[in-house]
Write an enzyme that holds these catalytic residues in place. Sequence first.
Site, PDB file in Angstrom:
ATOM      1  N   ASN A   1       0.801  -1.221   0.000  1.00 49.02           N
ATOM      2  CA  ASN A   1       0.000   0.000   0.000  1.00 49.02           C
ATOM      3  C   ASN A   1       0.837   1.278   0.000  1.00 49.02           C
ATOM      4  O   ASN A   1       0.612   2.195  -0.791  1.00 49.02           O
ATOM      5  CB  ASN A   1      -0.929   0.007   1.224  1.00 49.02           C
ATOM      6  CG  ASN A   1      -2.328  -0.458   0.880  1.00 49.02           C
ATOM      7  OD1 ASN A   1      -2.887  -0.031  -0.111  1.00 49.02           O
ATOM      8  ND2 ASN A   1      -2.878  -1.341   1.691  1.00 49.02           N
TER       9      ASN A   1
ATOM     10  N   ASP B   1       0.570  -9.440   3.670  1.00 47.83           N
ATOM     11  CA  ASP B   1      -0.693  -9.078   4.324  1.00 47.83           C
ATOM     12  C   ASP B   1      -1.908  -9.261   3.422  1.00 47.83           C
ATOM     13  O   ASP B   1      -3.044  -9.307   3.912  1.00 47.83           O
ATOM     14  CB  ASP B   1      -0.647  -7.626   4.798  1.00 47.83           C
ATOM     15  CG  ASP B   1       0.371  -7.403   5.889  1.00 47.83           C
ATOM     16  OD1 ASP B   1       0.496  -8.281   6.758  1.00 47.83           O
ATOM     17  OD2 ASP B   1       1.057  -6.370   5.872  1.00 47.83           O
TER      18      ASP B   1
END
Length: 418
Positions: free
Chosen positions: A116, A146
Site C-alpha cells: 500500500n 498481508d
Amino acid sequence: MTAVTGNVIVGQSGGPTAVINSSLVGVFKTAKDRGARKVYGMVHGIQGLLEGRYVDLEKHIKNDLDIELLKRTPSAYLGSCRYKLPDISQDRAVYDKIFEILEKLEIEYFFYIGGNDSMDTIKKLSDYALLNGSKIRFMGVPKTIDNDLAVTDHTPGYGSAAKYIGAITKEVIRDGLVYDQQNVTILEIMGRNAGWLTGAAALAKCEDCPGPDMIFLPEIPFDVDDFMKKVAALHEKQKSVVVAVSEGVKTADGKYVCELTDGIDFVDAFGHKQLTGTARYLAEKINREVGCKTRAIEFNSLQRCASHIVSRVDITEAFQVGGAAVKAAHEGETGKMIILKRVSDDPYICVTDIYDVHKIANVEKKVPFEWINESGDYVTEDFVNYIKPLIQAELTPIMTDGLPRHLYYTDVEGEETI
C-alpha cells in the site's frame, strides 16, 4: 515485442516476502530481454535513491544460476525502506531531486515493488511526472504478505506466508499433545488491520489435524472477557487448546490488545505502531485466571522469510507480475499497478492485468465479513477455498552443505553513485 532503448530502474519497499526477489528478477530479466540498455536497482528503495544510492544490476545478476538463486532468496535483495514521500504541494524539492537523479541516469521506466505505502509512492511520482511533462513511466509491482492491496485477487508473497502459517500451525497442534497435561497455546500472527494471514491458520484443519480451536481476526472487535470464557470452556473439555490471533486485534473501543500490556513506542514513517505482545498478554492472563500451562508463540518475521517452504504458485506469479509491469510500461502505461485476476478455482487459473494505482494506493482490502463465522472466532470454508490454490506445489531450495543457498547483495568495486 516492443523494443526498449532507454534505461530502467527498480526498487523494493516495505516489508519483504519470501518471493519479492522473484518479482525483482521478473523486472530485470524481462527488461533485458526487451533490449533495455541498463537496469538499475535502488539500494534501500526511494530513500536510498534520494541519497544517490543505486547499482547496475547486470554487475550483480550475472547468469541463469544467479537468477534461480535470487528467485529462492528471501528478504529484499536490494534492501528496503519505509519512506513516505510528502505531498507535492508541500515539498517540491524532494521530487525535483528524484527526477534530477532519474534524468541523469536516463531512466525511462521506473518500477517499485511493494504494498500500500509503495503504491502511494508510485501515485505521487506519476502525478509529478504528469504535472511537469516528464516522459518517465511509473509502474507498481504488487507485494505484501498481508494480502491487503485493493482490486487484485491476491498479492504475491501471501501464498507462501499462508503455506508457512498452515504448516507450522499443524506442527504446533501436534506438539501440544505430547505430554499428558493440559495446556493452552496462543499463536500470534501478523496482520495490522486485515486478517488474511491469521485466517490462513485454518489451513491446518484437514484429515490428519483438527486445526486450531479458534481464530480471531482484526475485522471483528475482540472481547477479552468473552475470549477468556471460551478458552476456559475448551480447557475443561480437552487436553490441548490452540488459538490463532492476529497481532492487530482491537477491543470495541479501538485499543489494540497488545497495548493492554507493555507500551508501544516505535511508530514508522507512515504512522504505523509496532504491534507485538498480544499472544504474551493473553497467555499470561490465561495462566493466571484459568490456571494451566500456557505458551505464546509469535510467528513474527518468520512468516515473510521462510523461503524453504515457498509456494511454487506464489513464486511463479511473483515473477509474472514483474514481467507484466515491464511489458505494460513499454506499451505506454504509467501510474498503474499490475493486478492478478482469478479466472478459475478448479483448475486454478489466474492472469495479470493493469489498474489505476490511484484507486489502489492507501486502500486496505479486508477479509469479507461473510468469510468469518457468526461467533467471530473462526473463518468459513469459502475463506479456506480461496487460499488453497495459492499454496500449491513447492520450489526446492538450491542446497549447499545441507542448507539453502541464497544470493546476497555486495558492493561491486567501482560502483557508481551520484
